[in-house]
Enzyme design. Structure first.
Site, PDB file in Angstrom:
ATOM      1  N   GLN A  76      44.576  37.134  32.293  1.00 23.98           N
ATOM      2  CA  GLN A  76      44.328  37.841  30.773  1.00 23.98           C
ATOM      3  C   GLN A  76      45.046  36.887  29.853  1.00 23.98           C
ATOM      4  O   GLN A  76      46.046  36.465  29.812  1.00 23.98           O
ATOM      5  CB  GLN A  76      45.287  39.232  30.774  1.00 23.98           C
ATOM      6  CG  GLN A  76      44.871  40.140  31.681  1.00 23.98           C
ATOM      7  CD  GLN A  76      43.746  40.841  31.502  1.00 23.98           C
ATOM      8  OE1 GLN A  76      43.771  42.011  30.555  1.00 23.98           O
ATOM      9  NE2 GLN A  76      42.469  40.653  32.180  1.00 23.98           N
ATOM     10  N   ASP A 117      53.753  52.017  34.229  1.00 24.59           N
ATOM     11  CA  ASP A 117      53.395  51.370  32.947  1.00 24.59           C
ATOM     12  C   ASP A 117      54.773  51.992  32.093  1.00 24.59           C
ATOM     13  O   ASP A 117      54.946  51.409  30.944  1.00 24.59           O
ATOM     14  CB  ASP A 117      52.076  52.365  32.213  1.00 24.59           C
ATOM     15  CG  ASP A 117      51.718  52.107  31.161  1.00 24.59           C
ATOM     16  OD1 ASP A 117      52.041  51.031  30.477  1.00 24.59           O
ATOM     17  OD2 ASP A 117      50.838  52.839  30.735  1.00 24.59           O
ATOM     18  N   MET A 137      49.268  34.909  27.538  1.00 21.92           N
ATOM     19  CA  MET A 137      48.607  35.244  28.942  1.00 21.92           C
ATOM     20  C   MET A 137      49.458  36.461  29.544  1.00 21.92           C
ATOM     21  O   MET A 137      50.496  36.582  29.022  1.00 21.92           O
ATOM     22  CB  MET A 137      48.779  34.040  29.944  1.00 21.92           C
ATOM     23  CG  MET A 137      48.268  34.531  31.291  1.00 21.92           C
ATOM     24  SD  MET A 137      48.394  33.154  32.680  1.00 21.92           S
ATOM     25  CE  MET A 137      50.319  32.536  32.395  1.00 21.92           C
ATOM     26  N   ASN A 138      48.741  37.114  30.234  1.00 20.56           N
ATOM     27  CA  ASN A 138      49.501  38.191  30.946  1.00 20.56           C
ATOM     28  C   ASN A 138      49.139  38.408  32.420  1.00 20.56           C
ATOM     29  O   ASN A 138      48.820  37.454  33.037  1.00 20.56           O
ATOM     30  CB  ASN A 138      49.566  39.590  30.111  1.00 20.56           C
ATOM     31  CG  ASN A 138      48.301  40.393  29.637  1.00 20.56           C
ATOM     32  OD1 ASN A 138      47.497  39.796  28.967  1.00 20.56           O
ATOM     33  ND2 ASN A 138      47.863  41.381  30.368  1.00 20.56           N
ATOM     34  N   ASP A 139      48.611  39.615  32.773  1.00 16.14           N
ATOM     35  CA  ASP A 139      48.043  39.719  34.213  1.00 16.14           C
ATOM     36  C   ASP A 139      47.310  38.929  34.980  1.00 16.14           C
ATOM     37  O   ASP A 139      46.174  38.255  34.540  1.00 16.14           O
ATOM     38  CB  ASP A 139      47.277  40.939  34.580  1.00 16.14           C
ATOM     39  CG  ASP A 139      48.019  42.393  33.569  1.00 16.14           C
ATOM     40  OD1 ASP A 139      48.800  42.115  33.086  1.00 16.14           O
ATOM     41  OD2 ASP A 139      47.143  43.139  33.873  1.00 16.14           O
ATOM     42  N   ARG A 185      42.289  52.325  35.075  1.00 16.07           N
ATOM     43  CA  ARG A 185      42.098  50.857  34.844  1.00 16.07           C
ATOM     44  C   ARG A 185      42.545  50.313  36.219  1.00 16.07           C
ATOM     45  O   ARG A 185      43.102  50.616  36.972  1.00 16.07           O
ATOM     46  CB  ARG A 185      42.577  50.279  33.462  1.00 16.07           C
ATOM     47  CG  ARG A 185      44.211  50.583  33.508  1.00 16.07           C
ATOM     48  CD  ARG A 185      44.867  49.996  32.240  1.00 16.07           C
ATOM     49  NE  ARG A 185      45.925  50.244  31.980  1.00 16.07           N
ATOM     50  CZ  ARG A 185      46.559  51.324  31.340  1.00 16.07           C
ATOM     51  NH1 ARG A 185      45.742  52.331  30.891  1.00 16.07           N
ATOM     52  NH2 ARG A 185      47.712  51.429  31.046  1.00 16.07           N
ATOM     53  N   ASP A 186      42.169  48.966  36.276  1.00 13.35           N
ATOM     54  CA  ASP A 186      42.338  47.825  37.124  1.00 13.35           C
ATOM     55  C   ASP A 186      42.011  48.037  38.672  1.00 13.35           C
ATOM     56  O   ASP A 186      42.906  48.245  39.483  1.00 13.35           O
ATOM     57  CB  ASP A 186      44.283  47.684  37.125  1.00 13.35           C
ATOM     58  CG  ASP A 186      44.713  47.559  35.620  1.00 13.35           C
ATOM     59  OD1 ASP A 186      43.924  47.157  34.818  1.00 13.35           O
ATOM     60  OD2 ASP A 186      45.767  47.979  35.456  1.00 13.35           O
ATOM     61  N   GLU A 231      49.250  51.195  36.634  1.00 13.73           N
ATOM     62  CA  GLU A 231      48.545  49.929  36.319  1.00 13.73           C
ATOM     63  C   GLU A 231      48.386  49.216  37.683  1.00 13.73           C
ATOM     64  O   GLU A 231      49.174  49.155  38.603  1.00 13.73           O
ATOM     65  CB  GLU A 231      49.199  49.108  35.261  1.00 13.73           C
ATOM     66  CG  GLU A 231      49.116  49.913  34.015  1.00 13.73           C
ATOM     67  CD  GLU A 231      49.602  49.271  32.920  1.00 13.73           C
ATOM     68  OE1 GLU A 231      48.934  48.938  31.672  1.00 13.73           O
ATOM     69  OE2 GLU A 231      50.558  48.536  33.058  1.00 13.73           O
ATOM     70  N   THR A 291      42.119  43.946  33.515  1.00 12.17           N
ATOM     71  CA  THR A 291      42.522  43.475  34.747  1.00 12.17           C
ATOM     72  C   THR A 291      41.619  43.886  35.813  1.00 12.17           C
ATOM     73  O   THR A 291      40.713  44.811  35.954  1.00 12.17           O
ATOM     74  CB  THR A 291      43.725  43.780  35.114  1.00 12.17           C
ATOM     75  OG1 THR A 291      44.573  42.884  34.325  1.00 12.17           O
ATOM     76  CG2 THR A 291      44.159  43.553  36.534  1.00 12.17           C
TER      77      THR A 291
HETATM   78  N1  DQQ Z   1      47.239  44.653  31.660  1.00 16.74           N
HETATM   79  C1  DQQ Z   1      45.483  44.728  31.289  1.00 16.74           C
HETATM   80  C2  DQQ Z   1      45.480  46.297  31.880  1.00 16.74           C
HETATM   81  C3  DQQ Z   1      46.395  46.305  32.693  1.00 16.74           C
HETATM   82  C4  DQQ Z   1      47.600  45.865  31.956  1.00 16.74           C
HETATM   83  C5  DQQ Z   1      45.366  44.577  29.692  1.00 16.74           C
HETATM   84  C6  DQQ Z   1      48.924  45.670  32.721  1.00 16.74           C
HETATM   85  O1  DQQ Z   1      44.174  46.231  32.442  1.00 16.74           O
HETATM   86  O2  DQQ Z   1      46.708  47.784  33.050  1.00 16.74           O
HETATM   87  O3  DQQ Z   1      45.620  43.076  29.328  1.00 16.74           O
HETATM   88  O4  DQQ Z   1      49.580  44.532  32.262  1.00 16.74           O
END
Ligand code: DQQ
Length: 661
Positions: free
Chosen positions: A156, A351, A138-140, A263-264, A318, A200
């Site tokens: 994520q 980032d 898992m991430n964001d 992104r995001d 990000e 994200t």
């Molecule tokens: N994680 C997502 C992106 C974001 C990044 C990709 C930040 O959308 O910029 O998994 O951890």
């Protein structure tokens, strides 16, 4: 801040044998338990117990927190992914796909687990009350929202593995932000415009209750585009089905923006012209920037000429977040609220350095720009949300309790080979409320949502425990792996001459002694202190006669394993004249979330002990100052585990809680 001895509080220990050096380490100071009505018996018991159970490992030498051979200089480089290996070169996962590094390749360069980890050790590392998926990566946090009595968290997620890739939106719901039920995936990468990942995004709740989800898709050609999705059935409290807008993408990288630096999208906010604004992070000539779009329908957009803001040299932004905070007030604000008495917070996830940075300032709605209160403390030049392992955070407005709630991703500091062996990687912080700190006027306050208190079991009080210079005092609370700790510290000067304290700060770690510090707690420590994680204050005198205080976490002796990253984290924390040094710690196995001075400075620690696990995990006070006694008062709760399981969808027709309340 109190720098003089406090004569008002008399501790149990001051009249006991507390200061008597004991021949061995077999005894401990007794906790004071709040048993109303038994005060006299209790006091006697405490006195007797204190004679036999107090322990103080007292020495004229510094408290033995650091073995010289383990001493490492601190790196000023980003907290991860540096000096990982020289041969072979291992590219951090994610970079090749135009997104930030996500997990740590092997430290030693070889593709295998280098420490002799056991399954028992791995099992212990899994948290008991933080949100994490049942397995895999898992991430964001994505699109958090409140709908019909349920908090929704999307995230994520890699359904196939414990490393980053194949990013899908996991989905879970909760009544209280603590106990969670996993639901089927909300969105999977199945269209040309997100086949390389449903990345994200953020939710916007429209005035009529409709929900708009904007997210980044990584296309079949690895172009980052913005897509629109919405719930198939708004009257479903679980929001099980999501529809991707048929004419996606709704936004593509504009001229001048790289296809992999776009992104995001944030939660949208409504301007006085009736148009919604959305901001999206990017990078232009090395500057972190936030593009602004206006829209009325979320399908067509107008790109504004100016950025919401830019900061040269901060690199790709990000997961930008942008929201109002009330200058005076104890509630959070919905994202579109603006007017007098409001500041706006701008946050970016950098980032390049993997930190979440923010600044407070003023939003000018006439031209959609934001200006920091203090340009020297602009986004990326000043404050971080969290000085530890923390990234890609996102807030949402909770209308139920009128609060702004912050989620953040705690990533791993072991290697991805270990993550594969564990079968899981990463978790989310305990959600935190965010308020403007109107005492300092310069920062926010982050605080665990009050629902975490529902996990509290029995508590133990310690009052006025005096810790002498160079001492470690065990706090006898039983198992020390799931805790909510409140600790206040006062310092009593011993009248020694000031030393040269030019090198203040956290840099030297918990063994870097000076007249006034460091002092604090040793968490996730074993009895022999072969593994420990000091969380501490380090005040120093300033040339104008005041104090400057740092709040720090030293992970360098947290584990005997040689293949995990560990370092000293921390930053300055304002301690006002009438305040004690105070910290709150949430300990959950391998995670420690530490809040200083009501949440002015926050540090999340990620530790992988090998000895200080299960029943062997202990808690200690320490004082490594040379010129002050420290008097500590603590209240410590054992915390229950949270209920985090799959939603019983087969019983859905009979599940009452589906009704909103
Ligand atoms: N994680 C997502 C992106 C974001 C990044 C990709 C930040 O959308 O910029 O998994 O951890």
């Amino acid at each position: 801040m109190e720098t003089n001895p406090s004569h008002t509080t008399t501790s149990h220990y001051e009249h006991s044998s507390y200061y008597s050096p004991l021949p061995d380490h077999s005894s401990q100071p007794s906790p004071r338990r709040p048993l109303k009505g038994y005060a006299v018996i209790f006091a006697s018991m405490i006195f007797l117990m204190s004679l036999v159970t107090l322990i103080i490992i007292q020495s004229p030498e510094p408290a033995s927190l650091e073995k010289p051979e383990k001493d490492q200089p601190l790196s000023t480089k980003p907290t991860s992914f540096y000096n990982i290996s020289t041969s072979p070169v291992v590219l951090p996962r994610g970079v090749a796909q135009g997104v930030s590094a996500k997990s740590n390749p092997s430290l030693s360069g070889h593709h295998g687990v280098s420490y002799n980890w056991t399954n028992a050790m791995f099992s212990w590392q899994r948290t008991a009350y933080h949100f994490q998926p049942q397995k895999n990566w898992m991430n964001d946090p994505d699109g958090p929202l409140y709908h019909m009595g349920w908090y929704h968290l999307f995230y994520q997620y890699n359904p196939d593995s414990a490393v980053w890739g194949n990013i899908t939106w996991g989905h879970a719901v909760s009544r209280d932000l603590i106990h969670w039920l996993y639901l089927p995936f909300a969105m999977v990468p199945d269209q040309w415009y997100d086949i390389n990942g449903v990345w994200t995004g953020s939710a916007t709740i429209l005035p009529d209750g409709k929900i708009v989800m904007l997210y980044t898709g990584d296309t079949v050609d690895a172009v980052q585009v913005q897509n629109l999705a919405y719930p198939a059935n708004l009257s479903d409290p679980l929001l099980l089905d999501w529809v991707k807008y048929p004419d996606n993408p709704v936004l593509i990288p504009p001229i001048g923006i790289a296809i992999d630096e776009y992104r995001d999208p944030t939660t949208a906010w409504l301007g006085p012209d009736g148009k919604w604004r959305v901001t999206i992070g990017s990078k232009v000539n090395g500057a972190g920037v936030s593009l602004v779009y206006k829209t009325t329908n979320f399908t067509t957009y107008e790109l504004l000429e100016n950025y919401l803001h830019e900061v040269p040299g901060t690199g790709m932004w990000e997961c930008v977040d942008f929201y109002p905070v009330a200058i005076n007030g104890s509630t959070g604000l919905d994202t579109s609220v603006n007017g007098p008495g409001i500041k706006h917070l701008l946050k970016a996830s950098l980032d390049d350095t993997k930190v979440d940075v923010y600044a407070l300032g003023t939003y000018f709605v006439n031209n959609d720009t934001w200006v920091p209160d203090n340009p020297a403390e602009d986004v990326g030049l000043g404050l971080k949300y969290d000085y530890g392992r923390y990234y890609a955070s996102k807030t949402f407005y909770d209308p139920k309790f009128e609060r702004r709630v912050l989620w953040g991703w705690i990533n791993e500091t072991d290697t991805e080979y270990e993550d594969l062996a564990k079968g899981w990687a990463s978790l989310q912080t305990i959600p935190r409320t965010v308020l403007f700190d109107n005492k300092t006027g310069t920062n926010i306050l982050q605080w665990p949502v009050e629902e975490v208190e529902s996990l509290r079991l029995n508590s133990t009080d310690f009052e006025g425990v005096v810790v002498k210079p160079g001492s470690v005092v065990e706090l006898n609370i039983g198992t020390a792996t799931q805790l909510d700790i409140f600790a206040d510290f006062e310092i009593e000067s011993l009248g020694l001459e000031e030393t040269n304290e030019a090198n203040g700060g956290c840099r030297g770690g918990a063994v870097d002694r000076s007249r006034l510090g460091p002092f604090g707690l040793l968490v996730i420590a074993d009895e022999t202190l072969s593994e420990l994680t000091p969380i501490y204050f380090r005040p120093t005198n300033t040339s104008d006669g005041g104090l400057q205080t740092y709040f720090c976490a030293d992970e360098r002796r947290s584990s005997k394993a040689n293949d995990v990253f560990n370092q000293v984290y921390g930053s300055q924390v304002p301690v006002l004249d009438d305040e004690k040094f105070s910290m709150r710690l949430l300990v959950d196995h391998s995670i420690v979330e530490s809040f200083a001075q009501g949440g002015r400075t926050v540090i999340t620690s990620r530790v992988y002990p090998t000895e200080a696990i299960y029943g062997a995990a202990r808690l200690f006070l320490f004082n490594n100052a040379t010129g002050v006694n420290v008097k500590a008062t603590l209240k410590i709760w054992q915390l229950n585990s949270a209920f985090i399981h799959p939603f019983p969808l087969d019983q859905i027709d009979t599940v009452k809680p589906l009704q909103p309340f």
